[in-house]
Write an enzyme that holds these catalytic residues in place. Sequence first.
Site, PDB file in Angstrom:
ATOM      1  NE  ARG A  58      -1.621  -2.381   2.679  1.00  0.00           N
ATOM      2  CZ  ARG A  58      -1.713  -3.620   2.210  1.00  0.00           C
ATOM      3  NH1 ARG A  58      -2.740  -3.960   1.500  1.00  0.00           N
ATOM      4  NH2 ARG A  58      -0.779  -4.521   2.468  1.00  0.00           N
ATOM      5  CB  THR A  59       3.425   2.565   2.338  1.00  0.00           C
ATOM      6  OG1 THR A  59       2.670   2.019   3.416  1.00  0.00           O
ATOM      7  CG2 THR A  59       3.939   3.929   2.717  1.00  0.00           C
ATOM      8  CE  LYS A  86      27.128  -6.030  -6.165  1.00  0.00           C
ATOM      9  NZ  LYS A  86      27.464  -4.916  -7.075  1.00  0.00           N
ATOM     10  NE  ARG A 108       6.971   0.425   5.084  1.00  0.00           N
ATOM     11  CZ  ARG A 108       5.754  -0.107   5.022  1.00  0.00           C
ATOM     12  NH1 ARG A 108       5.608  -1.396   4.760  1.00  0.00           N
ATOM     13  NH2 ARG A 108       4.687   0.630   5.220  1.00  0.00           N
ATOM     14  CG  HIS A 136       3.333   3.702   8.666  1.00  0.00           C
ATOM     15  ND1 HIS A 136       3.573   4.517   7.577  1.00  0.00           N
ATOM     16  CD2 HIS A 136       2.815   2.547   8.160  1.00  0.00           C
ATOM     17  CE1 HIS A 136       3.237   3.869   6.479  1.00  0.00           C
ATOM     18  NE2 HIS A 136       2.766   2.685   6.802  1.00  0.00           N
TER      19      HIS A 136
HETATM   20  N1   CP Z   1      -0.483  -0.186   5.803  1.00  0.00           N
HETATM   21  C1   CP Z   1       0.745  -0.395   5.265  1.00  0.00           C
HETATM   22  O1   CP Z   1       1.745   0.249   5.646  1.00  0.00           O
HETATM   23  O2   CP Z   1       0.758  -1.352   4.299  1.00  0.00           O
HETATM   24  P1   CP Z   1       2.060  -1.795   3.501  1.00  0.00           P
HETATM   25  O3   CP Z   1       2.985  -2.468   4.510  1.00  0.00           O
HETATM   26  O4   CP Z   1       1.583  -2.742   2.446  1.00  0.00           O
HETATM   27  O5   CP Z   1       2.707  -0.574   2.943  1.00  0.00           O
END
Ligand code: CP
Length: 317
Positions: A58-59, A86, A108, A136
């Site tokens: 999603r993100t 590596k 991320r 988040h």
């Molecule tokens: N909600 C969320 O962060 O989903 P993803 O881990 O798929 O990005």
Amino acid sequence: MERDNFFGKDIISLNDFSRQDIDYILDVAQKIKDNPGEFKFSMKNKIMAPLFFENSTRTSTSFQMAMLHMGGNVMDFDVETSSLKKGETLRDTLMMIKGYQPDVVVLRHSLGGAVQLASDVLDCPVINAGDGQNQHPTQTMLDLFTINEIRGDIDGVKIAMVGDLKYGRTTHSLALALSKYNNCKIYFISPESLMMPKDVLKELQEKGIDFYENSLSDFQDILKLVDIVYMTRIQRERFSVGIEGEQEYQKIKNDYCLTRKMLKNVSPNLKIMHPLPKVFEIESEIDYTPYAYYFKQAENGLYIRKALLNLILKNNE
Ligand code: CP
């Protein structure tokens, strides 16, 4: 915060935003949702570098789609085929990216300090797309947007947060964000080993929000008290590797699941949110009921991320 104040800023933690800032972002996102053509070419000639060192659907895709919908460009980066395999360090990787001059980096990582490191190294704005158990923030903004969409207001929401509250960064961020609003009530429901961390509870206490810690046996009763139930997944990837971690995960995994039967006597207005991915914690037939709101919630991520990209990359021209 005025629109100008977002320009060039990092999005690292919800703590950096006041209620007024958040409400402003939600208003921009609502305008975008209501007017699909809004900002159509606003990201022309802008380049986003998505650096995802942990899995995401999603993100990662909603940030990419947000950029593409607005005429921007997205750099291709796959951690599996990168030189991190590596042994190159995160800092060295970031130093290279800096030289290649993206307009914005979306990061991320499994480590809490990774986004701050990126912000220290890079010249362009950095957006936290989830850093370990820490924060988040864009998920929290889309969660707040969704709560407002469901109820017409965030103030006064009664919400149950259920599942892995220890490792689930979305519940930490959302609970702290709700403490910026008035008269909210939170019921935390989790297995004993996955309760909300003490430091988060202490912060909530200091901020004066009404919250209750509950066990799984209270789940059914609490469903009748709340407007929203926010389910979360047990984060298998954060348990120890090996047989002990697997045994602990299997034991907890079987302990909770929201079933259709449990929704028999709840308010017809109850909505179920989930940051997704969901695995076993919501019976699949609930997807087809009016209670399920998690796919609409995920869609709202597109509008929030479009709003943020516009606010931090476009000045008032
Ligand atoms: N909600 C969320 O962060 O989903 P993803 O881990 O798929 O990005």
